[in-house]
Write a protein that holds these residues in place. Structure first.
Motif, PDB file in Angstrom:
ATOM      1  N   LEU A  19      47.511  35.858  50.786  1.00  0.00           N
ATOM      2  CA  LEU A  19      46.517  35.720  49.883  1.00  0.00           C
ATOM      3  C   LEU A  19      46.860  36.907  48.580  1.00  0.00           C
ATOM      4  CD1 LEU A  19      43.513  34.384  49.222  1.00  0.00           C
ATOM      5  CD2 LEU A  19      42.573  36.758  49.801  1.00  0.00           C
ATOM      6  N   THR A  20      46.806  36.076  47.429  1.00  0.00           N
ATOM      7  CA  THR A  20      46.997  36.706  46.270  1.00  0.00           C
ATOM      8  C   THR A  20      45.589  37.064  45.568  1.00  0.00           C
ATOM      9  OG1 THR A  20      47.361  35.050  44.910  1.00  0.00           O
ATOM     10  CG2 THR A  20      49.238  35.807  46.061  1.00  0.00           C
ATOM     11  N   TYR A  21      45.518  37.970  44.381  1.00  0.00           N
ATOM     12  CA  TYR A  21      44.240  38.226  43.986  1.00  0.00           C
ATOM     13  C   TYR A  21      43.835  36.824  43.044  1.00  0.00           C
ATOM     14  CZ  TYR A  21      41.034  39.499  40.299  1.00  0.00           C
ATOM     15  OH  TYR A  21      39.791  39.486  39.588  1.00  0.00           O
ATOM     16  N   GLU A  22      45.017  36.131  42.595  1.00  0.00           N
ATOM     17  CA  GLU A  22      44.770  34.973  41.782  1.00  0.00           C
ATOM     18  C   GLU A  22      44.072  33.806  42.618  1.00  0.00           C
ATOM     19  OE1 GLU A  22      47.464  36.919  41.587  1.00  0.00           O
ATOM     20  OE2 GLU A  22      47.311  37.570  39.508  1.00  0.00           O
ATOM     21  N   GLU A  23      44.357  33.868  43.882  1.00  0.00           N
ATOM     22  CA  GLU A  23      43.774  32.875  44.934  1.00  0.00           C
ATOM     23  C   GLU A  23      42.196  33.095  45.145  1.00  0.00           C
ATOM     24  OE1 GLU A  23      47.700  31.182  47.406  1.00  0.00           O
ATOM     25  OE2 GLU A  23      46.642  33.010  47.771  1.00  0.00           O
ATOM     26  N   TRP A  24      42.239  34.429  45.435  1.00  0.00           N
ATOM     27  CA  TRP A  24      41.142  35.169  45.531  1.00  0.00           C
ATOM     28  C   TRP A  24      39.951  34.581  44.699  1.00  0.00           C
ATOM     29  CZ3 TRP A  24      38.411  36.296  49.613  1.00  0.00           C
ATOM     30  CH2 TRP A  24      37.021  37.379  49.518  1.00  0.00           C
ATOM     31  N   TRP A  25      40.196  35.052  43.398  1.00  0.00           N
ATOM     32  CA  TRP A  25      39.422  34.627  42.258  1.00  0.00           C
ATOM     33  C   TRP A  25      39.072  33.231  42.115  1.00  0.00           C
ATOM     34  CZ3 TRP A  25      35.934  36.732  39.381  1.00  0.00           C
ATOM     35  CH2 TRP A  25      35.602  36.158  37.954  1.00  0.00           C
ATOM     36  N   SER A  26      40.203  32.548  42.055  1.00  0.00           N
ATOM     37  CA  SER A  26      40.029  31.279  41.990  1.00  0.00           C
ATOM     38  C   SER A  26      39.041  30.413  42.937  1.00  0.00           C
ATOM     39  CB  SER A  26      41.458  30.325  42.112  1.00  0.00           C
ATOM     40  OG  SER A  26      42.332  30.754  41.080  1.00  0.00           O
ATOM     41  N   ILE A  27      39.178  30.938  43.885  1.00  0.00           N
ATOM     42  CA  ILE A  27      38.196  30.443  45.326  1.00  0.00           C
ATOM     43  C   ILE A  27      36.765  30.686  44.768  1.00  0.00           C
ATOM     44  CG2 ILE A  27      37.558  30.327  47.309  1.00  0.00           C
ATOM     45  CD1 ILE A  27      40.530  30.726  48.122  1.00  0.00           C
ATOM     46  N   TRP A  28      36.516  32.414  44.746  1.00  0.00           N
ATOM     47  CA  TRP A  28      34.982  32.834  44.922  1.00  0.00           C
ATOM     48  C   TRP A  28      34.605  32.951  43.459  1.00  0.00           C
ATOM     49  CZ3 TRP A  28      33.300  31.653  49.185  1.00  0.00           C
ATOM     50  CH2 TRP A  28      33.990  31.693  50.278  1.00  0.00           C
ATOM     51  N   GLY A  29      35.557  33.033  42.367  1.00  0.00           N
ATOM     52  CA  GLY A  29      35.057  33.103  41.112  1.00  0.00           C
ATOM     53  C   GLY A  29      34.918  31.692  40.111  1.00  0.00           C
ATOM     54  N   ASP A  30      36.058  31.025  40.222  1.00  0.00           N
ATOM     55  CA  ASP A  30      36.100  29.802  39.487  1.00  0.00           C
ATOM     56  C   ASP A  30      35.746  28.538  40.479  1.00  0.00           C
ATOM     57  OD1 ASP A  30      37.104  30.933  37.362  1.00  0.00           O
ATOM     58  OD2 ASP A  30      39.187  30.790  37.720  1.00  0.00           O
ATOM     59  N   SER A  31      35.449  28.501  41.679  1.00  0.00           N
ATOM     60  CA  SER A  31      35.365  27.625  42.525  1.00  0.00           C
ATOM     61  C   SER A  31      36.280  26.442  42.475  1.00  0.00           C
ATOM     62  CB  SER A  31      33.908  27.080  42.392  1.00  0.00           C
ATOM     63  OG  SER A  31      33.575  26.371  43.197  1.00  0.00           O
TER      64      SER A  31
ATOM     65  N   PHE B 177      40.038  46.515  42.860  1.00  0.00           N
ATOM     66  CA  PHE B 177      39.533  46.553  44.439  1.00  0.00           C
ATOM     67  C   PHE B 177      40.275  45.785  45.254  1.00  0.00           C
ATOM     68  CE2 PHE B 177      35.837  48.168  41.443  1.00  0.00           C
ATOM     69  CZ  PHE B 177      36.035  49.534  41.716  1.00  0.00           C
ATOM     70  N   PHE B 178      41.206  44.761  44.902  1.00  0.00           N
ATOM     71  CA  PHE B 178      41.544  43.794  45.950  1.00  0.00           C
ATOM     72  C   PHE B 178      42.344  44.465  46.927  1.00  0.00           C
ATOM     73  CE2 PHE B 178      44.760  40.581  46.668  1.00  0.00           C
ATOM     74  CZ  PHE B 178      43.976  39.644  47.577  1.00  0.00           C
ATOM     75  N   GLU B 179      43.215  45.278  46.448  1.00  0.00           N
ATOM     76  CA  GLU B 179      44.228  45.856  47.704  1.00  0.00           C
ATOM     77  C   GLU B 179      43.420  46.722  48.697  1.00  0.00           C
ATOM     78  OE1 GLU B 179      47.573  47.973  46.221  1.00  0.00           O
ATOM     79  OE2 GLU B 179      48.377  46.315  44.978  1.00  0.00           O
ATOM     80  N   LYS B 180      42.250  47.269  48.011  1.00  0.00           N
ATOM     81  CA  LYS B 180      41.620  48.341  49.076  1.00  0.00           C
ATOM     82  C   LYS B 180      40.755  47.377  49.775  1.00  0.00           C
ATOM     83  CE  LYS B 180      40.411  52.387  46.553  1.00  0.00           C
ATOM     84  NZ  LYS B 180      39.339  53.294  45.950  1.00  0.00           N
ATOM     85  N   LEU B 181      40.251  46.461  49.375  1.00  0.00           N
ATOM     86  CA  LEU B 181      39.376  45.250  50.286  1.00  0.00           C
ATOM     87  C   LEU B 181      40.358  44.574  51.524  1.00  0.00           C
ATOM     88  CD1 LEU B 181      36.575  43.854  50.524  1.00  0.00           C
ATOM     89  CD2 LEU B 181      37.277  42.326  48.725  1.00  0.00           C
ATOM     90  N   CYS B 182      41.568  44.129  50.960  1.00  0.00           N
ATOM     91  CA  CYS B 182      42.482  43.604  52.002  1.00  0.00           C
ATOM     92  C   CYS B 182      42.704  44.700  52.918  1.00  0.00           C
ATOM     93  CB  CYS B 182      43.589  43.113  51.378  1.00  0.00           C
ATOM     94  SG  CYS B 182      43.365  41.588  50.162  1.00  0.00           S
ATOM     95  N   ALA B 183      43.112  46.023  52.579  1.00  0.00           N
ATOM     96  CA  ALA B 183      43.544  46.866  53.630  1.00  0.00           C
ATOM     97  C   ALA B 183      42.638  47.241  54.712  1.00  0.00           C
ATOM     98  CB  ALA B 183      43.889  48.037  52.886  1.00  0.00           C
TER      99      ALA B 183
END
Length: 678
Positions: A90-102, A261-267
């Motif tokens: 999972l990349t941050y761009e994917e994470w944002w695209s799903i839950w931010g941009d839907s 905060f993405f890396e901390k969250l994944c970790a």
């Protein structure tokens, strides 16, 4: 037809059987972080909801986070988020695209890559929904998203407010201020539609809707607090989420969606554990003393006092002494539930409500879990307190006919003996469904210390002792005080049938008037000849209304309580606050035949006698059915203020606080050196 359907259908249960209610959390995590001060040693419990807030907690790096929810679909949503975070690709761009941009395409792509990591039930549920949920817009999913989709555009059109123009200005404060007239119109529509139609879709049950929900001012005040905030456009992502159909700005969104905060969250995504269960069931599944921080949302608003009591018994078992418990409420006080006088509740609302961006909960409360055991109230009578139907009928007949058959005794003690002597054997069985506030009073008994002392005034047959049968061995002395020897004799017989010999030795059955001039001297022998030791709990269970000089009885009780002490009263109440309605008149007249005094001034008198800076006074008023007639009751608690330490759950009384203040003042005037100060 819509109003009728909404009123006669359990909409919340219907929704929960089909989907989740919340697509985002409606508690401000910024407030939680400041209050909780999460550390890497913390084990946290929270009701799940949409899971956003616990994702925020995880950024702080706690040891473990356990969540539960009664709605399985809320857990499916949370599991989807956690399993995505656990996907190493999972990349941050994917994470944002799903839950931010839907973005549905990205959501489907990531889902296909990690769907095998979710549970079977969650996989089957999401397989047919993952694309449509994000294609239609995640902000419109769940019942809360559905009602916003259906209701918000028409509401804004009706009140004449163009939200798109406002959004185009970056949600500027000047624009909303110039158009603030729409808030009054919106408040009128919320007043009409929220209690009956909208509330279930927002997860608000009927018993959480107080009388203030019926006023336009209530809604208008909240709307003005939210939308006239000068910083709304910069930080209130909760409401922008619905106005914009998602999170459109990476600077105004939850922390769990921010790149830094993405890396901390994944970790730390492995710290989560979830349960499809009630709070109490979850507490009963984990090891004792597991949790250090607990966040209970507002669910206790929905529950009666006895269920709250049972849940906190389980909470205490599962938490470390001194653990922090944080919860919210639609109400500004918890006094309607007597149980809460067991804990030192801190009202955070005055300081934190203005900082809370959601503004949904007028009440925000915190408490530390006490080290001493909370009262375990067992409502089931002991076998010896039960009676046959014939015995109940005989006792009830004697009770009802007593005014016609009594001999007109002059002394109060003689009157009581005349009234109760023939009823003693069936007394507990008949009164069980009449004196219904006793379990609520006993739930407020207070944390029970080793060596606890208890004075039960007018305790008669000792029924109250049986509520705490599981904890009697913790008491050093229990005194059941009454002026009717027949009831005391029956109480002692029942105690010997129900309790151990060692427990019975701790109980004294004393025939004495609480207003006796020598009451302190007479009772001191049960406290090791030290009346200054006092009683930790003094109870009046439907006895205060039968004591002629009841004000003096309260003053005597006040003199007899310990520094940790409390006086509890359960009794009959009036229907109205002032007790001046026709229903109150008939109620007083009926109970007066048996010498029971019902007067609205009783509550005022209790408050005035115990009012002091170091005392906390609370009243719970409610009605319960007797022979299909609602009878009013109240529970009063007057206790010394205490403070519970976060480090170990031990309590100290106000007298200890005064002593500590003196010691602090001395330290400030004397130079002990750095080592001594430490």
């Amino acid at each position: 037809a819509v109003f009728y359907w909404a009123k006669n259908v359990d909409l919340i249960s219907y929704i929960c059987d089909y989907t989740y209610i919340y697509n985002i959390c409606w508690e401000d995590p910024a407030v939680d972080r400041e209050v909780l001060k999460i550390t890497e040693d913390d084990v946290i419990f929270r009701i799940c909801s949409a899971g956003d807030t616990v994702l925020d907690y995880a950024i702080e790096g706690p040891q473990k986070i356990i969540v539960c929810d009664m709605n399985q679909h809320q857990l499916y949503l949370f599991e989807l988020k956690v399993c995505m975070l656990r996907d190493s690709a999972l990349t941050y761009e994917e994470w944002w695209s799903i839950w931010g941009d839907s973005d549905a395409d990205v959501a489907v792509k990531v889902w296909k890559r990690m769907r095998h990591t979710v549970s079977t039930d969650a996989r089957q549920w999401w397989d047919g929904r993952i694309e449509s949920t994000f294609r239609n817009g995640f902000a419109q999913s769940g019942s809360s998203g559905f009602i916003v989709k259906c209701f918000l555009p028409y509401l804004l059109w009706w009140v004449g407010f163009d939200s798109k123009c406002w959004a185009a200005t970056g949600f500027s404060h000047s624009y909303i201020k110039e158009n603030s007239h729409f808030l009054t119109g919106a408040a009128k529509w919320f007043r009409r539609w929220f209690p009956t139609i909208l509330a279930p879709f927002a997860g608000v049950p009927e018993n959480q809707i107080g009388p203030e929900f019926e006023t336009v001012e209530f809604y208008e005040d909240i709307l003005r607090e939210i939308f006239l905030d000068p910083d709304f456009g910069q930080h209130n992502y909760f409401y922008r989420f619905y106005f914009e159909g998602g999170y459109k700005c990476q600077r105004c969104c939850p922390r769990f969606l921010q790149r830094e905060f993405f890396e901390k969250l994944c970790a730390n995504s492995s710290c989560f554990e979830w349960h499809h269960a009630t709070v109490q069931q979850t507490m009963e599944r984990v090891r004792p003393h597991t949790f250090t921080k607990l966040i209970l949302l507002d669910h206790m608003d929905w529950m009666p006092n006895n269920i709250v009591h049972d849940e906190w018994i389980a909470l205490q078992r599962a938490t470390a002494p001194g653990a922090t418990v944080l919860w919210r409420s639609a109400f500004t006080t918890m006094d309607d539930k007597p149980f809460f006088v067991n804990v030192d509740v801190v009202d955070l609302s005055p300081s934190w409500y203005k900082m809370d961006r959601v503004k949904m909960y007028p009440g925000t409360f915190m408490a530390q879990m006490p080290h001493d055991q909370l009262p375990f109230v067992d409502p089931v009578p002991s076998p010896c307190q039960m009676a046959s139907t014939a015995r109940k009928f005989q006792t009830a007949a004697k009770m009802i006919l007593h005014p016609l058959t009594s001999g007109g005794e002059a002394a109060h003690g003689d009157k009581m003996s005349s009234f109760y002597a023939s009823q003693a054997r069936g007394y507990d069985a008949v009164r069980e469904n009449m004196l219904v506030a006793r379990p609520d009073m006993m739930s407020a008994f207070g944390p029970i210390m080793e060596g606890h002392t208890w004075l039960d005034v007018g305790g008669g047959t000792g029924r109250n002792l049986h509520f705490l049968r599981a904890q009697l061995s913790m008491f050093s002395r229990i005194v059941v005080l009454d002026i009717c020897p027949e009831l005391l004799a029956m109480g002692e017989i029942n105690a010997r049938k129900s309790f151990t010999e060692e427990q019975c030795q701790r109980i004294s059955w004393v025939c004495l008037d609480i207003n006796s001039p020598t009451v302190e001297k007479d009772l001191s022998k049960y406290l090791g000849d030290d009346i200054k030791r006092g009683f930790d709990t003094i109870t009046f269970s439907y006895s205060l209304s039968m004591i002629p000089k009841w004000e003096d009885a309260l003053r005597s009780a006040k003199e007899l309580i310990s520094p940790f002490g409390r006086v509890l009263v359960s009794d009959f109440d009036t229907y109205s606050e002032q007790g001046n309605t026709i229903k109150d008149f008939f109620l007083r007249s009926w109970y007066m035949l048996d010498g029971v005094r019902i007067d609205a001034s009783s509550r005022h008198t209790i408050s005035s006698i115990f009012e002091a800076d170091d005392m906390r006074i609370s009243f719970a008023r409610f009605q319960r059915k007797l022979w299909n007639i609602n009878i009013p009751h109240y529970v009063a608690c007057c206790r010394f203020k205490t403070e519970t330490f976060e480090s170990n759950g031990m309590r100290r009384s106000n007298s200890s606080l005064v002593l500590l203040d003196k010691l602090v003042n001395i330290k400030e005037t004397i130079d002990y050196g750095e080592e001594k100060k430490e």
